[in-house]
Design a protein around this motif. Structure first.
Motif, PDB file in Angstrom:
ATOM      1  N   LEU A 270       0.821  -1.085   0.063  1.00 49.78           N
ATOM      2  CA  LEU A 270       0.063  -0.025   0.058  1.00 49.78           C
ATOM      3  C   LEU A 270       0.712   1.207  -0.125  1.00 49.78           C
ATOM      4  CD1 LEU A 270      -2.871  -0.913   2.511  1.00 49.78           C
ATOM      5  CD2 LEU A 270      -3.156  -0.693   0.133  1.00 49.78           C
ATOM      6  N   GLN A 271       2.282   0.985   0.451  1.00 51.74           N
ATOM      7  CA  GLN A 271       2.969   2.405   0.679  1.00 51.74           C
ATOM      8  C   GLN A 271       3.409   2.657  -0.895  1.00 51.74           C
ATOM      9  OE1 GLN A 271       5.992   1.082   3.457  1.00 51.74           O
ATOM     10  NE2 GLN A 271       5.337   2.399   4.836  1.00 51.74           N
ATOM     11  N   TRP A 272       3.327   1.705  -1.687  1.00 52.32           N
ATOM     12  CA  TRP A 272       3.676   2.009  -2.966  1.00 52.32           C
ATOM     13  C   TRP A 272       2.667   2.820  -3.917  1.00 52.32           C
ATOM     14  CZ3 TRP A 272       5.539  -3.655  -4.212  1.00 52.32           C
ATOM     15  CH2 TRP A 272       6.569  -3.856  -3.078  1.00 52.32           C
ATOM     16  N   GLU A 273       1.511   2.676  -3.341  1.00 51.96           N
ATOM     17  CA  GLU A 273       0.311   3.434  -4.107  1.00 51.96           C
ATOM     18  C   GLU A 273       0.165   4.925  -3.844  1.00 51.96           C
ATOM     19  OE1 GLU A 273      -1.602   1.785  -6.238  1.00 51.96           O
ATOM     20  OE2 GLU A 273      -0.690  -0.274  -6.060  1.00 51.96           O
ATOM     21  N   GLU A 274      -0.477   5.565  -4.489  1.00 53.91           N
ATOM     22  CA  GLU A 274      -0.654   6.977  -4.339  1.00 53.91           C
ATOM     23  C   GLU A 274      -1.801   6.984  -3.226  1.00 53.91           C
ATOM     24  OE1 GLU A 274      -1.032   9.500  -7.747  1.00 53.91           O
ATOM     25  OE2 GLU A 274       1.193   9.097  -8.337  1.00 53.91           O
ATOM     26  N   LEU A 275      -1.800   7.641  -2.111  1.00 52.04           N
ATOM     27  CA  LEU A 275      -2.658   7.478  -0.971  1.00 52.04           C
ATOM     28  C   LEU A 275      -2.891   8.919  -0.466  1.00 52.04           C
ATOM     29  CD1 LEU A 275      -1.782   4.266   0.843  1.00 52.04           C
ATOM     30  CD2 LEU A 275      -3.634   4.338  -0.866  1.00 52.04           C
ATOM     31  N   SER A 279      -4.619   8.206   4.629  1.00 53.18           N
ATOM     32  CA  SER A 279      -4.322   6.871   4.440  1.00 53.18           C
ATOM     33  C   SER A 279      -3.039   6.449   4.641  1.00 53.18           C
ATOM     34  CB  SER A 279      -4.932   6.438   3.076  1.00 53.18           C
ATOM     35  OG  SER A 279      -6.256   6.796   2.980  1.00 53.18           O
ATOM     36  N   THR A 280      -2.023   7.301   4.214  1.00 54.49           N
ATOM     37  CA  THR A 280      -0.641   6.844   4.330  1.00 54.49           C
ATOM     38  C   THR A 280      -0.421   6.845   6.078  1.00 54.49           C
ATOM     39  OG1 THR A 280      -0.081   8.352   2.234  1.00 54.49           O
ATOM     40  CG2 THR A 280       1.766   7.856   3.926  1.00 54.49           C
ATOM     41  N   GLU A 281      -0.914   7.877   6.789  1.00 52.40           N
ATOM     42  CA  GLU A 281      -0.841   7.729   8.244  1.00 52.40           C
ATOM     43  C   GLU A 281      -1.226   6.552   8.529  1.00 52.40           C
ATOM     44  OE1 GLU A 281      -1.881  10.215  12.208  1.00 52.40           O
ATOM     45  OE2 GLU A 281      -2.237  11.303  10.241  1.00 52.40           O
TER      46      GLU A 281
END
Length: 462
Positions: A270-275, A279-281
């Motif tokens: 998921l970290q590789w996706e643009e969030l 969401s990143t947090e």
């Protein structure tokens, strides 16, 4: 003083007391018999001489010359020294100048008519003697004779010498007898002590066998066997419960590890996706908590493994430990000012487990230190053991927590927000104990911590 020595002394004292009592009584009886014989002999001689005087005096009042003649006549038949006095105590005749004044040793007022008064043993001319006095017939004159005791002192001396020699012989006989009886008395007690020691050391499966005696020792042996049996049952139950707990924890940890690995993998994807920022947090939080949970699982498995680990000890040079510690700490945090000084020796240890110990101690030290970070590691030989001391300048440990820090799952952070499960120093304690060593912690809050561990020296150094 040990019970066996006390028993031996009391037995020897008992036997010697009986002997001394019996020998004293026997000696008194023997001496008294000799004294009675000499007293009877003195009485017979005194009576014979007194009768002779009475026959020669009749109703006359002899003059001084007549007393001299009478005395000389009786002296030829009497073997003992004697003297004659009147009722006023005036000496009328004495047969031996050395024994003059015999009357001064006696009390004539107590003299009864027609009786012979015999004194207690007195010392005359450095010889033990008896004095005898009686009236001469119906006259007012008193006849006093002396009997030198010969048989009585000789018998007393011979008896004393005999019993002294017998005492020495009896001591040679009584000492081994007392030792034998002491061993007989203390043997079951020593067996009970041995069994109690075995129970204290955890050997509870072997029953204690003792001969049926029907006394308190027998009752104590039965009680020890019952106690050992109960302890053995309790230990078996505790071991079963502990095995169940370890199996449960190990299984649970393994079961958690598999889905946890998947969670970490998907979170990293998921970290590789643009969030969005929120969401990143969330993803970052999932990863940090997942890694924390994974670390806890690994720590639990490591702790369980250390309790069952079989040591693979080899001879390790102190210089090898020095090289490892310098490289490890340098790679961990280059800001640490390291003072490393290990006395050269060859240590007998499991190197892999030592690395685990060092890693946990240094990790705790690094976490406790602020800037500047100072850590010293010293090694020294003492009493065939090799002691390694880790000393930091960290915040220290409160005094009430020093004894608890090596307990499993203990941590000063009660909220556990720092992500620690409290296993590190417990792991250190287990590993050092496997090496028959000890963990010694000296710390003061705000003044740093010193932690010392010890290992056996290789036989080459001993």
């Amino acid at each position: 003083m040990k019970y066996g020595i006390k028993a031996f002394c009391w037995l020897l004292f008992f036997f010697l007391s009986i002997y001394l009592g019996m020998s004293t009584i026997s000696l008194r009886l023997i001496a008294q018999n000799a004294l009675d014989q000499e007293r009877d002999q003195a009485l017979a001689a005194h009576k014979s001489a007194a009768l002779l005087f009475a026959a020669m005096i009749e109703d006359n009042e002899p003059t001084t010359e007549q007393w001299q003649q009478l005395g000389n006549t009786v002296q030829h038949t009497a073997n003992n020294p004697f003297e004659i006095i009147d009722q006023e105590g005036q000496q009328l005749y004495h047969s031996d100048p050395l024994y003059s004044g015999l009357a001064t040793h006696l009390n004539q007022e107590d003299l009864v008519k027609n009786t012979i008064q015999v004194s207690e043993i007195i010392e005359l001319n450095e010889q033990k003697s008896l004095l005898l006095q009686s009236q001469i017939g119906g006259s007012p004159y008193i006849f006093i004779s002396t009997q030198q005791l010969v048989r009585y002192p000789e018998t007393l001396k011979q008896g004393t010498d005999f019993f002294r020699i017998l005492l020495l012989v009896l001591q040679l006989i009584l000492i081994p007898i007392s030792l034998f009886l002491t061993n007989l008395i203390t043997k079951p007690i020593r067996q009970l002590i041995e069994q109690a020691t075995n129970i204290a050391n955890g050997q509870t499966t072997k029953p204690f066998k003792v001969k049926r005696r029907g006394d308190e020792v027998d009752d104590l042996a039965i009680s020890l066997n019952q106690m050992a049996k109960k302890m053995n049952q309790d230990l078996r139950q505790i071991r079963k419960e502990k095995e169940k707990q370890e199996l449960f924890v190990s299984s649970l940890t393994h079961e958690i590890a598999t889905p946890l690995t998947s969670i970490i993998g998907y979170a990293q994807m998921l970290q590789w996706e643009e969030l969005s920022d929120s969401s990143t947090e969330c993803v970052d939080y999932i990863l940090s908590e997942s890694f924390r949970l994974k670390q806890m699982s690994e720590d639990i498995l490591r702790l369980l493994h250390s309790q069952k680990h079989e040591l693979q000890c080899t001879a390790i040079a102190a210089s090898q430990l020095e090289t490892y510690l310098a490289a490890f700490i340098g790679g961990l945090d280059q800001a640490i000012a390291l003072d490393l000084d290990l006395q050269q020796a060859t240590v007998y240890m499991d190197l892999n487990l030592f690395k685990v110990v060092a890693a946990n101690i240094v990790a705790n030290a690094v976490e406790a230190m602020a800037t500047p970070k100072e850590l010293s590691i010293t090694g020294r030989i003492d009493n065939d053991r090799y002691f390694i001391t880790f000393k930091d300048n960290g915040r220290g440990i409160p005094a009430d927590q020093i004894e608890k820090v090596t307990d499993a799952f203990f941590t000063s952070d009660l909220t556990r927000n720092e992500g620690h499960l409290g296993i590190g120093l417990s792991l250190v304690q287990n590993i050092v104990s496997l090496h028959d060593g000890e963990v010694t912690i000296i710390s003061k809050k705000g003044a740093g911590t010193s932690m010392t561990i010890d290992f056996a020296l290789n036989e080459v150094n001993v």
